[in-house]
Design a protein around this motif. Structure first.
Motif, PDB file in Angstrom:
ATOM      1  N   ILE A 245      25.532  21.347 -11.416  1.00  0.00           N
ATOM      2  CA  ILE A 245      24.940  22.386 -12.256  1.00  0.00           C
ATOM      3  C   ILE A 245      23.741  21.777 -12.965  1.00  0.00           C
ATOM      4  O   ILE A 245      23.876  20.759 -13.662  1.00  0.00           O
ATOM      5  CB  ILE A 245      25.950  22.926 -13.283  1.00  0.00           C
ATOM      6  N   VAL A 246      22.575  22.387 -12.771  1.00  0.00           N
ATOM      7  CA  VAL A 246      21.346  21.865 -13.374  1.00  0.00           C
ATOM      8  C   VAL A 246      20.802  22.856 -14.382  1.00  0.00           C
ATOM      9  O   VAL A 246      20.602  24.036 -14.054  1.00  0.00           O
ATOM     10  CB  VAL A 246      20.272  21.576 -12.299  1.00  0.00           C
ATOM     11  N   HIS A 247      20.559  22.373 -15.597  1.00  0.00           N
ATOM     12  CA  HIS A 247      19.880  23.202 -16.596  1.00  0.00           C
ATOM     13  C   HIS A 247      18.559  22.538 -16.944  1.00  0.00           C
ATOM     14  O   HIS A 247      18.530  21.378 -17.372  1.00  0.00           O
ATOM     15  CB  HIS A 247      20.721  23.346 -17.860  1.00  0.00           C
ATOM     16  N   VAL A 248      17.477  23.280 -16.725  1.00  0.00           N
ATOM     17  CA  VAL A 248      16.152  22.774 -17.071  1.00  0.00           C
ATOM     18  C   VAL A 248      15.857  23.221 -18.498  1.00  0.00           C
ATOM     19  O   VAL A 248      15.518  24.372 -18.752  1.00  0.00           O
ATOM     20  CB  VAL A 248      15.076  23.304 -16.103  1.00  0.00           C
ATOM     21  N   GLY A 249      16.028  22.290 -19.424  1.00  0.00           N
ATOM     22  CA  GLY A 249      15.845  22.628 -20.831  1.00  0.00           C
ATOM     23  C   GLY A 249      16.592  21.660 -21.731  1.00  0.00           C
ATOM     24  O   GLY A 249      17.138  20.650 -21.276  1.00  0.00           O
ATOM     25  N   GLU A 250      16.638  21.996 -22.983  1.00  0.00           N
ATOM     26  CA  GLU A 250      17.239  21.115 -23.983  1.00  0.00           C
ATOM     27  C   GLU A 250      18.762  21.054 -23.824  1.00  0.00           C
ATOM     28  O   GLU A 250      19.423  22.044 -23.528  1.00  0.00           O
ATOM     29  CB  GLU A 250      16.894  21.635 -25.384  1.00  0.00           C
TER      30      GLU A 250
ATOM     31  N   GLU B  80      10.095  21.929  -9.667  1.00  0.00           N
ATOM     32  CA  GLU B  80      10.119  20.504  -9.320  1.00  0.00           C
ATOM     33  C   GLU B  80      11.469  19.876  -9.656  1.00  0.00           C
ATOM     34  O   GLU B  80      11.992  19.063  -8.888  1.00  0.00           O
ATOM     35  CB  GLU B  80       8.993  19.759 -10.059  1.00  0.00           C
ATOM     36  N   VAL B  81      12.031  20.261 -10.800  1.00  0.00           N
ATOM     37  CA  VAL B  81      13.323  19.687 -11.210  1.00  0.00           C
ATOM     38  C   VAL B  81      14.421  20.055 -10.218  1.00  0.00           C
ATOM     39  O   VAL B  81      15.197  19.197  -9.783  1.00  0.00           O
ATOM     40  CB  VAL B  81      13.703  20.153 -12.637  1.00  0.00           C
ATOM     41  N   ILE B  82      14.500  21.330  -9.850  1.00  0.00           N
ATOM     42  CA  ILE B  82      15.548  21.788  -8.926  1.00  0.00           C
ATOM     43  C   ILE B  82      15.383  21.125  -7.565  1.00  0.00           C
ATOM     44  O   ILE B  82      16.354  20.611  -6.980  1.00  0.00           O
ATOM     45  CB  ILE B  82      15.523  23.321  -8.768  1.00  0.00           C
TER      46      ILE B  82
ATOM     47  N   LYS C 249      17.797  18.379 -17.585  1.00  0.00           N
ATOM     48  CA  LYS C 249      16.469  17.799 -17.407  1.00  0.00           C
ATOM     49  C   LYS C 249      15.405  18.705 -18.006  1.00  0.00           C
ATOM     50  O   LYS C 249      15.549  19.924 -18.033  1.00  0.00           O
ATOM     51  CB  LYS C 249      16.161  17.584 -15.913  1.00  0.00           C
ATOM     52  N   GLN C 250      14.352  18.074 -18.468  1.00  0.00           N
ATOM     53  CA  GLN C 250      13.177  18.809 -18.943  1.00  0.00           C
ATOM     54  C   GLN C 250      12.121  18.783 -17.851  1.00  0.00           C
ATOM     55  O   GLN C 250      12.086  17.869 -17.027  1.00  0.00           O
ATOM     56  CB  GLN C 250      12.608  18.142 -20.205  1.00  0.00           C
ATOM     57  N   GLY C 251      11.250  19.778 -17.830  1.00  0.00           N
ATOM     58  CA  GLY C 251      10.156  19.769 -16.874  1.00  0.00           C
ATOM     59  C   GLY C 251       9.956  21.101 -16.184  1.00  0.00           C
ATOM     60  O   GLY C 251      10.504  22.125 -16.596  1.00  0.00           O
TER      61      GLY C 251
ATOM     62  N   GLN D  70      29.710  20.434  13.344  1.00  0.00           N
ATOM     63  CA  GLN D  70      30.158  19.586  12.244  1.00  0.00           C
ATOM     64  C   GLN D  70      29.488  19.919  10.918  1.00  0.00           C
ATOM     65  O   GLN D  70      29.713  19.254   9.936  1.00  0.00           O
ATOM     66  CB  GLN D  70      29.880  18.103  12.594  1.00  0.00           C
ATOM     67  N   HIS D  71      28.646  20.955  10.889  1.00  0.00           N
ATOM     68  CA  HIS D  71      27.950  21.306   9.649  1.00  0.00           C
ATOM     69  C   HIS D  71      28.932  21.740   8.570  1.00  0.00           C
ATOM     70  O   HIS D  71      29.888  22.450   8.826  1.00  0.00           O
ATOM     71  CB  HIS D  71      26.965  22.445   9.918  1.00  0.00           C
ATOM     72  N   LYS D  72      28.676  21.286   7.348  1.00  0.00           N
ATOM     73  CA  LYS D  72      29.502  21.726   6.235  1.00  0.00           C
ATOM     74  C   LYS D  72      28.728  21.504   4.948  1.00  0.00           C
ATOM     75  O   LYS D  72      27.938  20.573   4.843  1.00  0.00           O
ATOM     76  CB  LYS D  72      30.818  20.941   6.194  1.00  0.00           C
ATOM     77  N   PHE D  73      28.976  22.366   3.956  1.00  0.00           N
ATOM     78  CA  PHE D  73      28.369  22.178   2.653  1.00  0.00           C
ATOM     79  C   PHE D  73      29.249  21.210   1.861  1.00  0.00           C
ATOM     80  O   PHE D  73      30.350  21.558   1.441  1.00  0.00           O
ATOM     81  CB  PHE D  73      28.246  23.511   1.918  1.00  0.00           C
ATOM     82  N   ASN D  74      28.763  20.007   1.657  1.00  0.00           N
ATOM     83  CA  ASN D  74      29.515  19.007   0.901  1.00  0.00           C
ATOM     84  C   ASN D  74      29.131  18.986  -0.568  1.00  0.00           C
ATOM     85  O   ASN D  74      29.947  18.674  -1.424  1.00  0.00           O
ATOM     86  CB  ASN D  74      29.299  17.614   1.497  1.00  0.00           C
ATOM     87  N   THR D  75      27.876  19.299  -0.849  1.00  0.00           N
ATOM     88  CA  THR D  75      27.382  19.323  -2.230  1.00  0.00           C
ATOM     89  C   THR D  75      26.529  20.557  -2.442  1.00  0.00           C
ATOM     90  O   THR D  75      25.541  20.769  -1.732  1.00  0.00           O
ATOM     91  CB  THR D  75      26.548  18.062  -2.548  1.00  0.00           C
ATOM     92  N   ILE D  76      26.907  21.379  -3.410  1.00  0.00           N
ATOM     93  CA  ILE D  76      26.170  22.593  -3.755  1.00  0.00           C
ATOM     94  C   ILE D  76      25.502  22.406  -5.108  1.00  0.00           C
ATOM     95  O   ILE D  76      26.104  21.840  -6.029  1.00  0.00           O
ATOM     96  CB  ILE D  76      27.109  23.810  -3.801  1.00  0.00           C
ATOM     97  N   LEU D  77      24.274  22.859  -5.224  1.00  0.00           N
ATOM     98  CA  LEU D  77      23.543  22.773  -6.495  1.00  0.00           C
ATOM     99  C   LEU D  77      23.169  24.176  -6.958  1.00  0.00           C
ATOM    100  O   LEU D  77      22.724  24.997  -6.154  1.00  0.00           O
ATOM    101  CB  LEU D  77      22.291  21.916  -6.336  1.00  0.00           C
ATOM    102  N   ILE D  78      23.365  24.430  -8.237  1.00  0.00           N
ATOM    103  CA  ILE D  78      22.928  25.691  -8.817  1.00  0.00           C
ATOM    104  C   ILE D  78      22.162  25.414 -10.109  1.00  0.00           C
ATOM    105  O   ILE D  78      22.587  24.613 -10.942  1.00  0.00           O
ATOM    106  CB  ILE D  78      24.116  26.652  -9.086  1.00  0.00           C
ATOM    107  N   GLY D  79      21.007  26.040 -10.235  1.00  0.00           N
ATOM    108  CA  GLY D  79      20.242  25.946 -11.468  1.00  0.00           C
ATOM    109  C   GLY D  79      20.638  27.089 -12.384  1.00  0.00           C
ATOM    110  O   GLY D  79      20.714  28.235 -11.942  1.00  0.00           O
ATOM    111  N   VAL D  80      20.932  26.786 -13.637  1.00  0.00           N
ATOM    112  CA  VAL D  80      21.382  27.830 -14.566  1.00  0.00           C
ATOM    113  C   VAL D  80      20.492  27.888 -15.800  1.00  0.00           C
ATOM    114  O   VAL D  80      19.944  26.889 -16.250  1.00  0.00           O
ATOM    115  CB  VAL D  80      22.848  27.609 -14.996  1.00  0.00           C
ATOM    116  N   ALA D  81      20.375  29.093 -16.306  1.00  0.00           N
ATOM    117  CA  ALA D  81      19.719  29.333 -17.590  1.00  0.00           C
ATOM    118  C   ALA D  81      20.756  29.991 -18.494  1.00  0.00           C
ATOM    119  O   ALA D  81      21.712  30.600 -18.019  1.00  0.00           O
ATOM    120  CB  ALA D  81      18.513  30.243 -17.409  1.00  0.00           C
ATOM    121  N   PHE D  82      20.592  29.840 -19.781  1.00  0.00           N
ATOM    122  CA  PHE D  82      21.560  30.438 -20.713  1.00  0.00           C
ATOM    123  C   PHE D  82      21.160  31.882 -20.979  1.00  0.00           C
ATOM    124  O   PHE D  82      20.690  32.262 -22.036  1.00  0.00           O
ATOM    125  CB  PHE D  82      21.645  29.590 -21.985  1.00  0.00           C
TER     126      PHE D  82
END
Length: 286
Positions: A42-47, A82-84, A76-78, A6-18
């Motif tokens: 999509i997570v961007h650590v920065g302004e 830790e943020v990811i 998010k900043q930081g 029953q395993h499945k990826f329901n939510t995927i997270l990717i950290g991106v930089a510009f």
């Protein structure tokens, strides 16, 4: 179907930089959303700026009509690690996607210190991409670790669902057997024969163990996939990485390590051999 399937990826997270890889990373992530019919964070650590927001909106547009429903952008900043890690936990992510770094000769890839820390500490599976691409890269051949470990069974079972979602045509389960299990010093023809026979016995034993696991995979998940098992003797981690590279695998699926003691931190896990020189895209299953 067995509960283990029953395993499945329901939510995927990717950290991106510009960075120059921004477009390729987002395109890879959006294709995974389509393959697994899941949500993307999509997570961007920065302004956070309007220019950055517009850039990301433009990149994710056009993949599907319900992008707004499937994609969430977090700013998010930081500390990036830790943020990811914390954002993945807070949003119940099943998979974190990270990019690798090319070495100077552009033929070998490894992950940097931030990605390495995330890989070791993430609560969920991690996908390491060596060549994120704007264009679709077919995933034809998947190599999966078949080593004797309590997590291997689940990893193998999950790999078939992943293979179906990615459209893979071939799946090879590699059973790594340490040279330490072959306690024969080859000095002459007689000892060489003994060494050969012992290796054959070990290979048959490992193959039987893997075949028992394969018998639990539903026929629907096996459909259309050429299944192969391969025993190899050598240093764990290094051997399967070398095999995946020589076999031109498109994806290598491995068990996730568990750091339980201080000694584990001193003596790296088998996975460290792969992280130091990625042979192909690597999926670390938790």
């Amino acid at each position: 179907m067995s509960e283990l399937l029953q395993h499945k990826f329901n939510t995927i997270l990717i950290g991106v930089a510009f960075s120059p890889n921004l477009k390729n990373n987002i395109f890879e992530a959006m294709r995974m959303v389509d393959f697994f019919d899941c949500k993307l964070i999509i997570v961007h650590v920065g302004e956070n700026t309007k220019e950055k927001e517009d850039t990301i909106k433009e990149l994710i547009s056009g993949f599907s009509e319900d992008d707004d429903e499937k994609v969430k952008v977090i700013w998010k900043q930081g500390d990036p690690v830790e943020v990811i890690i914390n954002t993945a936990k807070e949003n119940n992510a099943d998979l974190v996607m990270l990019g690798a770094i090319p070495r100077e000769d552009f033929l070998k890839f490894y992950i940097g210190s931030i990605a390495r820390k995330i890989t070791r500490r993430a609560h969920c599976s991690v996908l390491l991409l060596i060549k994120p691409s704007e264009d679709l890269r077919p995933c034809n051949h998947i190599v999966v670790n078949g080593l004797k470990d309590e997590k291997t069974k689940q990893t193998i079972l999950d790999s078939f669902e992943i293979a179906q979602n990615l459209g893979a045509q071939k799946l090879t389960i590699v059973e790594e057997i340490s040279h330490q299990e072959v306690k024969v010093v080859v000095e002459d023809d007689q000892s060489l024969l003994k060494d050969t026979l012992l290796k054959e016995q070990l290979a048959k034993k490992e193959d039987k163990r893997v075949q028992d696991i394969l018998n639990e995979v539903s026929e629907d998940l096996k459909n259309g996939i050429l299944i192969k098992t391969q025993s190899i003797f050598g240093k764990r981690g290094y051997s399967i990485g070398h095999y995946a590279k020589v076999a031109a695998a498109d994806l290598l699926i491995m068990n996730a390590p568990e750091i339980t003691t201080f000694m584990d931190r001193i003596f790296p896990h088998d996975l460290e051999h792969i992280l130091s020189e990625l042979p192909t895209d690597v999926l670390i299953m938790r």
